[in-house]
Scaffold this active site. Structure first.
Site, PDB file in Angstrom:
ATOM      1  N   HIS A 366       0.798  -1.223   0.000  1.00  0.00           N
ATOM      2  CA  HIS A 366       0.000   0.000   0.000  1.00  0.00           C
ATOM      3  C   HIS A 366       0.832   1.275   0.000  1.00  0.00           C
ATOM      4  CE1 HIS A 366      -4.164  -1.420   0.455  1.00  0.00           C
ATOM      5  NE2 HIS A 366      -3.660  -2.418   1.146  1.00  0.00           N
ATOM      6  N   LYS A 556      -8.315  13.477   5.344  1.00  0.00           N
ATOM      7  CA  LYS A 556      -7.419  12.325   5.248  1.00  0.00           C
ATOM      8  C   LYS A 556      -6.387  12.419   6.360  1.00  0.00           C
ATOM      9  CE  LYS A 556      -6.529  13.559   1.019  1.00  0.00           C
ATOM     10  NZ  LYS A 556      -6.796  12.327   0.282  1.00  0.00           N
ATOM     11  N   ARG A 557      -5.683  11.325   6.559  1.00  0.00           N
ATOM     12  CA  ARG A 557      -4.586  11.330   7.522  1.00  0.00           C
ATOM     13  C   ARG A 557      -3.656  12.506   7.253  1.00  0.00           C
ATOM     14  NH1 ARG A 557       0.310   8.258   7.059  1.00  0.00           N
ATOM     15  NH2 ARG A 557      -0.596   7.290   5.189  1.00  0.00           N
ATOM     16  N   LYS A 562       0.810  14.193   1.912  1.00  0.00           N
ATOM     17  CA  LYS A 562      -0.572  14.489   1.519  1.00  0.00           C
ATOM     18  C   LYS A 562      -0.799  15.999   1.354  1.00  0.00           C
ATOM     19  CE  LYS A 562      -2.359  10.219   3.545  1.00  0.00           C
ATOM     20  NZ  LYS A 562      -2.967   9.569   2.370  1.00  0.00           N
ATOM     21  N   THR A 664      -8.734   6.168  -1.470  1.00  0.00           N
ATOM     22  CA  THR A 664     -10.131   5.787  -1.701  1.00  0.00           C
ATOM     23  C   THR A 664     -11.071   6.942  -1.386  1.00  0.00           C
ATOM     24  OG1 THR A 664     -10.246   4.806   0.517  1.00  0.00           O
ATOM     25  CG2 THR A 664      -9.775   3.315  -1.331  1.00  0.00           C
ATOM     26  N   LYS A 668     -14.735   8.085  -3.159  1.00  0.00           N
ATOM     27  CA  LYS A 668     -15.982   8.354  -2.435  1.00  0.00           C
ATOM     28  C   LYS A 668     -16.508   9.751  -2.766  1.00  0.00           C
ATOM     29  CE  LYS A 668     -14.044   5.475   1.161  1.00  0.00           C
ATOM     30  NZ  LYS A 668     -13.142   5.512   2.318  1.00  0.00           N
TER      31      LYS A 668
END
Length: 819
Positions: A366, A556-557, A562, A664, A668
């Site tokens: 991942h 998100k985390r 990110k 993901t 969504k």
């Protein structure tokens, strides 16, 4: 808002009456409450148990059918299962939402109020755990016999609390009132050993075998949760292990008056299942992480071997009846553990055991981040798992001998070795999982290509057929039918009820993308969800936001790659521009952030503090009141995501290219009609291909360009000099504009952007700002905006978890019913 069943009919009065009677029975005999005295939580227990009974009936039917048919079984090993609240999911998949709602209404109880007090099971952290939950539900929907295996964490990763903008970690208390959806199975307890010594024993026939004598053992007690698929036709099992000490206390110490010390050993051993991802900043934390990984891997393997032997009487046929999927690198220790069980316990030959291992295991990678591709010091493994280190060393010797026989040079041998000899001798767990797996998969097309080119380049050269791609997917049932029933009803009215069982049926919406009446209805249901989210924002943060503004969402985390920081720099630049040009016709925006930072990740926690401080300044500045707001919603979890995603207008997917495996959340949000602003990273690339480049705001360096820019150095003086807006935003950070109580708080953050910008925030800033201008232009044209939103929803059926699971079933697990 209630879950929407695309083909549901109004409940029959008899069904409502029957369910009402079941609720009352559970209330009286399980909660021991009279209806007149029952509180909301009593009603939650009663309706959950009434629903559970119906799930259990299907569960037992599934078990009997699976045993009768003798079908191949999938075992999904994951350290996380972020399943979300269970009640609505179960009722929705069994088609009982309307029945339960009507039954409770007859009793004067509000279903929506009741379901919202259910705790989110604290069994995961982010995308890894949510993917595992989606896959478990999809396997049940597709009728694939499966067990999920993980750990029953008492306190999850942590409950995030913000105090003056700083993240504080408190224990999750999700089990405080029990868990109506689990069944303890003490008869399925496994014994897991640690430490000790290995003895070589010579049998009467002269054969030698190893016997591990652990220094201590922990009991793994099974707790099962049913996972019903869509329509309730098949129910699978999520089996979670709880650590128990063999002895509840030292009675001799207790009787000597050392009442605390008498419990010390129990507390130490049972810490294994207390918390997800304990901090690894200490030696004790590192030891606990390794214990966790081995604990659940060993218990799960013992369990599935016991089940197989009971059904088939031998182990040679295991590959014909079982496929094990390792969800990331955490369970990699299962490879030598299965070898130990087969060779040492079941007396199988080494070669026969290794053949079985390499046929049953499959490994999903991942991430390409080095810290996520775990390595363990050889000395630590020798102390905690001595027999497993012996097995790893022997596997490695055979593996390297085979590579030498191929004529590989020393550098290649060092690169593919299971043991890194250059960094203090550490076992490479990603390499171990790769070697033991029949198939190794990435989770997006780009990620899989990068696996072949980077972290597993040499292993790919040695085993060129192993790596395959399986792009991630999400379950439409939770993320559309349950999370956004208003949009689901609209879609059914527009294209028909087939979307309930066929995500590809969403494609029929594309031909209606220019329909003005559909635009109006699409916008109306979005406004309703934004109004609801605005109320929640006020409840959680005390900040009022305008539901007519553009809701710009990054959930998100929190991690440097990110790039919440890139979003913040653009926010600061926008704020400065609004103050400089107050008469300009600005697009009102609400910047919504949510996500947890790892407890020991100081840089990420500082970003959360920066979001808070920037929001405090902007939200109280009358010069931009009504034009720009910034909020951070604490303790992000599945339930909060279900509230945010249907209300999002813009989806921020802005990771540094080449660093996000898939994502993901992007799927969504696109499913619910949010437009994406994003880099060519992870599954963004495939989403853009599916929805069309005109309906995706793409910006930034590509993965190859990121590597090329890093090769030039990480100093960003050139980029900052070329962008006055960027320079001013960084200066504001460094000068304490957003931290008047501590002007130096963000000085190092600003210096890092100038001098060592590994994540290419500055390099991508101007392109990001340009893409945000495109967003504003599209927002000003409602017909164009809603056309793009409709086309996003219409074209993401491919990203269904059902499609992903079918691909795994066919190409990885080799299930006969999926040729």
């Amino acid at each position: 808002m209630f879950a929407f069943d695309p083909v549901a009919t109004p409940p029959e009065p008899h069904d409502v009456a029957t369910f009402r009677a079941a609720i009352l029975s559970k209330l009286r005999y399980m909660a021991a409450k009279d209806p007149a005295l029952a509180r909301d939580r009593d009603w939650l227990v009663a309706v959950s148990l009434a629903a559970r009974d119906r799930v259990v009936n299907r569960w037992n039917e599934t078990t009997r059918r699976t045993l009768r048919q003798g079908r191949k079984h999938v075992y999904y090993f994951s350290l996380e299962f972020l399943v979300g609240r269970m009640l609505l999911d179960a009722l929705s998949n069994l088609g009982l939402v309307a029945t339960a709602r009507a039954a409770l209404e007859d009793l004067g109880v509000d279903f929506e109020r009741i379901r919202r007090i259910e705790a989110d099971p604290a069994l995961g952290n982010g995308g890894l755990g949510r993917l595992a939950a989606c896959f478990m539900e999809s396997m049940a929907t597709l009728g694939i016999p499966a067990h999920g295996y993980g750990i029953r964490y008492d306190h999850g990763i942590f409950r995030q609390v913000l105090r003056d903008g700083w993240q504080h970690e408190l224990p999750e208390d999700w089990l405080r009132f029990g868990n109506a959806w689990e069944f303890e199975r003490p008869e399925a307890t496994a014994s897991v050993g640690f430490g000790g010594r290995v003895e070589e024993v010579v049998a009467s026939d002269g054969t030698r075998r190893a016997v591990w004598h652990p220094a201590e053992t922990v009991l793994a007690v099974a707790h099962d949760m049913p996972i019903p698929g869509w329509r309730g036709r098949h129910v699978n099992t999520l089996r979670l292990w709880s650590a128990r000490a063999a002895d509840p206390l030292s009675l001799s110490d207790f009787n000597r008056g050392d009442h605390v010390g008498a419990l010390a050993e129990r507390v130490r051993l049972e810490a294994i299942s207390r918390v997800l991802y304990p901090s690894d900043e200490t030696a004790a934390g590192q030891d606990l992480r390794l214990r966790q990984e081995f604990f659940f891997a060993s218990a799960s393997l013992q369990d599935l071997l016991r089940r197989h032997c009971a059904q088939h009487g031998e182990l040679a046929s295991l590959p014909d009846h079982a496929a094990i999927q390792l969800n990331d690198t955490h369970p990699a220790i299962a490879v030598p553990e299965l070898m130990r069980l087969l060779v040492d316990v079941h007396r199988m030959s080494w070669d026969a055991a290794w053949h079985i291992v390499t046929q049953v295991f499959n490994y999903t990678n991942h991430t390409l981040l080095p810290e996520a591709l775990e390595t363990w010091p050889v000395d630590q493994l020798a102390a905690l798992l001595p027999r497993h280190l012996e097995i790893i060393v022997r596997l490695n010797a055979a593996h390297l001998d085979a590579r030498r026989a191929e004529g590989r040079d020393g550098n290649f041998i060092a690169a593919v070795s299971l043991i890194d000899e250059t960094n203090g001798r550490r076992v490479r767990m990603g390499h171990l999982a790769f070697l033991g797996a029949h198939r190794v998969n990435g989770v997006s097309a780009l990620h899989t290509d990068l696996m072949r080119q980077t972290v597993f380049r040499d292993l790919h050269a040695a085993y060129p057929a192993k790596i395959v791609n399986k792009t991630n997917g999400i379950t439409m049932r939770r993320w559309l039918f349950q999370a956004n029933p208003g949009l689901t009803a609209l879609l059914v009215d527009a294209v028909g009820p087939a979307i309930g069982d066929d995500p590809d049926a969403l494609a029929g919406l594309a031909q209606l993308a220019d329909d003005a009446s559909l635009h109006e209805r699409f916008g109306k249901q979005r406004r309703e969800r934004k109004i609801a989210l605005a109320r929640l924002v006020t409840e959680l943060t005390g900040t009022s936001v305008d539901p007519t503004a553009l809701f710009d969402v990054q959930i998100k985390r929190v991690h440097e790659y990110k790039r919440q920081l890139l979003n913040l720099l653009q926010t600061i630049a926008l704020y400065q521009a609004m103050r400089a040009e107050p008469g300009r016709d600005w697009v009102p925006r609400v910047k919504i952030f949510a996500g947890k930072a790892a407890a020991g990740y100081r840089a990420a926690k500082l970003v959360i503090k920066l979001i808070h401080d920037v929001g405090r300044v902007i939200n109280t500045d009358p010069a931009v009141r009504g034009l720009l707001s910034v909020v951070f919603l604490p303790n992000y979890n599945v339930s909060l995501a279900e509230a945010i995603i249907p209300a999002a207008d813009l989806s921020e997917q802005i990771s540094t290219a080449g660093m996000e495996a898939s994502g993901t959340g992007n799927m969504k949000l696109a499913l619910n009609g949010a437009l994406t602003i994003g880099t060519l990273d992870g599954a963004n690339i495939e989403i853009r291909e599916r929805v069309g480049a005109d309906h995706f705001f793409c910006f930034g360096l590509t993965a190859d360009e990121v590597m090329a820019r890093r090769a030039q150095g990480l100093d960003m003086s050139r980029e900052i000099a070329a962008s006055p807006a960027l320079g001013a935003a960084i200066a504001a950070l460094g000068n304490g504009v957003f931290a008047l109580d501590d002007p130096g708080r963000f000085h190092d953050l600003a210096a890092g952007l100038r001098e060592r910008d590994y994540f290419m925030v500055c390099a991508d800033f101007e392109r990001y700002v340009a893409a945000q201008r495109e967003v504003e232009a599209r927002w000003r044209d409602p017909a164009a905006w809603w056309r793009s939103a409709i086309l996003n929803t219409a074209n993401v059926g491919f990203f269904s978890a059902d499609r992903a699971i079918r691909e795994y079933a066919t190409e990885v697990w080799k299930l006969p019913e999926f040729p």
